[in-house]
Write an enzyme that holds these catalytic residues in place. Structure first.
Site, PDB file in Angstrom:
ATOM      1  N   GLU A 155       0.842  -1.218   0.000  1.00  0.00           N
ATOM      2  CA  GLU A 155       0.000   0.000   0.000  1.00  0.00           C
ATOM      3  C   GLU A 155       0.873   1.262   0.000  1.00  0.00           C
ATOM      4  O   GLU A 155       0.474   2.285  -0.557  1.00  0.00           O
ATOM      5  CB  GLU A 155      -0.975   0.004   1.193  1.00  0.00           C
ATOM      6  CG  GLU A 155      -1.829  -1.263   1.399  1.00  0.00           C
ATOM      7  CD  GLU A 155      -2.550  -1.786   0.166  1.00  0.00           C
ATOM      8  OE1 GLU A 155      -2.644  -1.052  -0.835  1.00  0.00           O
ATOM      9  OE2 GLU A 155      -3.000  -2.946   0.180  1.00  0.00           O
ATOM     10  N   TYR A 211      -1.358  -8.865 -10.668  1.00  0.00           N
ATOM     11  CA  TYR A 211      -0.272  -8.667  -9.686  1.00  0.00           C
ATOM     12  C   TYR A 211       1.003  -9.429 -10.087  1.00  0.00           C
ATOM     13  O   TYR A 211       2.048  -8.840 -10.301  1.00  0.00           O
ATOM     14  CB  TYR A 211      -0.685  -9.145  -8.291  1.00  0.00           C
ATOM     15  CG  TYR A 211      -1.777  -8.359  -7.615  1.00  0.00           C
ATOM     16  CD1 TYR A 211      -3.085  -8.373  -8.104  1.00  0.00           C
ATOM     17  CD2 TYR A 211      -1.523  -7.616  -6.469  1.00  0.00           C
ATOM     18  CE1 TYR A 211      -4.096  -7.666  -7.485  1.00  0.00           C
ATOM     19  CE2 TYR A 211      -2.542  -6.901  -5.839  1.00  0.00           C
ATOM     20  CZ  TYR A 211      -3.817  -6.932  -6.338  1.00  0.00           C
ATOM     21  OH  TYR A 211      -4.817  -6.235  -5.717  1.00  0.00           O
TER      22      TYR A 211
HETATM   23 ZN   LIG Z   1      -2.793  -3.032  -4.643  1.00  0.00          ZN
END
Ligand SMILES: [Zn+2]
Length: 493
Positions: free
Chosen positions: A352, A426
């Site tokens: 994050e 991802y």
């Molecule tokens: Zn993320």
């Protein structure tokens, strides 16, 4: 031999100092001494990474125009019965080439009402009192997460309108981002958000997995007032935890507000930046560890990618891992797994934090190009961990049936099977970028690449096409066949 010379010089210098007779001779000798011992840094190998970056002469970054420009003036009130009232006034300028016949807004709280989330035991309640256009009350339609105002008079390019809203809501339990957990209230996407405009309004159907809303950088004035027993943390870097405040927040994609009951707060200072960790789980030890870890992560990303320009960054250890500008939540994955292990919480925090660069400071559409923020964030934290844990700069394949997962990574959310979404957005981009840099200059070159990306695209929006154009230029790729293994290079219509 060398040592002998150094000793001799030091002795001579000391003699010079003691005598105080020949200053010029002393300065000259000190210079020789400093060069030999590396004191001046001239012979040091620790050159700042920014200094080695390629100049890419003749290359011009081209940001994707957002088509809209908005400034929000929002008054948020929470009463003792945990009811919220929002009075919002939004100035919207048409920055597109077309006249607008309607203005739609994302109105995401509506996705958590009993009607749209029938499985929620405690859904949100929403009541809209009034919607006005240039101070005249107007009719609107509200379907799922879209609130649309039809226009009697078109809004022409470069014209502005003011739209205001007065509404009340309660937060759902077990919502998504917009939710309450016990006595803590998480306000994500809680106000009407202006979408982007391409050839038409750029909006997609709401999904509970992934981010289906896309906004551009906007300015905000937020005035909030909540009962005194709560601590408030927001996107702003001046929010000071007080229960009442007036904040001016410029150039952010969205504003998140956390209203917390008795959090344990750990604080650290990194240069001008204050990092605050709000622990909701009464684990002060973990809070302190996360704060130390966040310092390491910020040190790395600021040093290698580029400066973080704000004065405060907040981490709330509760809820699902999610990035917002200036504040993040990190604890569980999609509210399913419950609390995760300390190492996983830290990894989530690193992810994050990296998003503050790749999402916060470089924008992309998370519906059509989810891989750009998620994949590059993952690539950046792999680089960070390579440093932090002294690991090798290698990229192993994360799934066994890799050969069957042959889709390109730059597909829209509706084109990727839900079960493979995290692999494509991802892991696969991280691995493929990793392999590209393993063959082209290694970790240092990868860091320089991310720094240059930040330098060229800060506060711009990027899409796959523009990113690939930059990547090809930076790595001097002439043969596209390697890129075609994981990217779709032709535009789909
Ligand atoms: Zn993320």
């Amino acid at each position: 031999m060398k040592i002998g010379i150094d000793k001799l010089k030091i002795n001579t210098m000391l003699t010079a100092i003691l005598r105080g007779s020949n200053l010029r001779y002393f300065i000259f000798l000190f210079f020789i001494f400093a060069v030999v011992t590396g004191l001046t840094g001239c012979v040091s190998s620790d050159v700042k990474p920014y200094e080695e970056v390629k100049t890419l002469e003749g290359f011009k970054p081209v940001g994707i125009p957002p088509g809209t420009e908005s400034s929000y003036d929002i008054n948020l009130k929470m009463d003792d019965k945990e009811q919220f009232t929002v009075d919002a006034s939004i100035e919207i300028k048409n920055k597109s080439k077309n006249a607008w016949k309607e203005i739609p807004f994302y109105f995401i709280p509506n996705m958590f009402t009993a009607q749209n989330s029938p499985l929620l035991e405690k859904p949100a309640e929403i009541e809209i009192d009034k919607v006005s256009l240039n101070n005249n009350e107007v009719t609107y339609s509200l379907k799922k997460d879209k609130l649309t105002i039809p226009l009697d008079q078109e809004v022409n390019p470069n014209d502005s309108v003011n739209v205001s809203f007065l509404y009340h809501f309660t937060l759902p339990e077990e919502g998504l981002r917009f939710t309450r957990e016990g006595e803590n209230f998480y306000l994500a996407q809680w106000y009407p958000m202006v979408p982007t405009y391409r050839e038409g309004w750029n909006m997609e159907e709401y999904r509970f997995k992934g981010e289906t809303y896309h906004t551009t950088y906007s300015d905000f004035r937020i005035k909030y007032n909540v009962p005194a027993k709560y601590t408030v943390a927001t996107t702003s870097d001046k929010d000071e935890t007080s229960s009442k405040n007036e904040l001016k927040i410029d150039q952010v994609k969205e504003v998140f507000v956390a209203i917390l009951k008795n959090p344990y707060i750990a604080e650290r200072q990194v240069g001008d930046l204050k990092i605050r960790v709000f622990g909701m789980q009464d684990k002060s030890q973990l809070n302190e560890e996360v704060a130390d870890f966040a310092v390491e992560a910020f040190d790395y990303f600021q040093d290698r990618i580029g400066p973080y320009p704000y004065k405060e960054f907040d981490i709330v250890l509760d809820g699902m891992g999610m990035e917002y500008p200036g504040i993040v939540t990190a604890w569980s994955i999609y509210n399913t797994g419950g609390p995760v292990r300390p190492d996983s919480v830290k990894r989530m925090v690193a992810h994050e934090i990296a998003h503050q660069w790749f999402y916060g400071m470089i924008n992309n559409d998370p519906y059509h190009d989810a891989w750009l923020d998620e994949g590059i964030t993952e690539f950046a934290i792999k680089l960070f961990y390579t440093d932090f844990k002294d690991q090798d700069f290698t990229f192993e394949q994360t799934v066994k049936d890799h050969e069957q997962l042959t889709l390109p990574v730059n597909l829209s959310l509706d084109q990727i099977p839900v079960k493979d979404r995290s692999y494509y957005t991802y892991q696969k981009p991280r691995e493929m970028l990793g392999k590209l840099f393993v063959e082209n200059g290694g970790k240092k070159e990868a860091e320089h690449f991310l720094h240059k990306y930040y330098q060229l695209y800060k506060y711009k929006e990027v899409n796959s096409e523009e990113f690939v154009r930059f990547l090809k230029e930076y790595v001097s790729i002439k043969d596209e066949s390697g890129l075609r293994e994981w990217l779709q290079l032709e535009k789909e219509d």
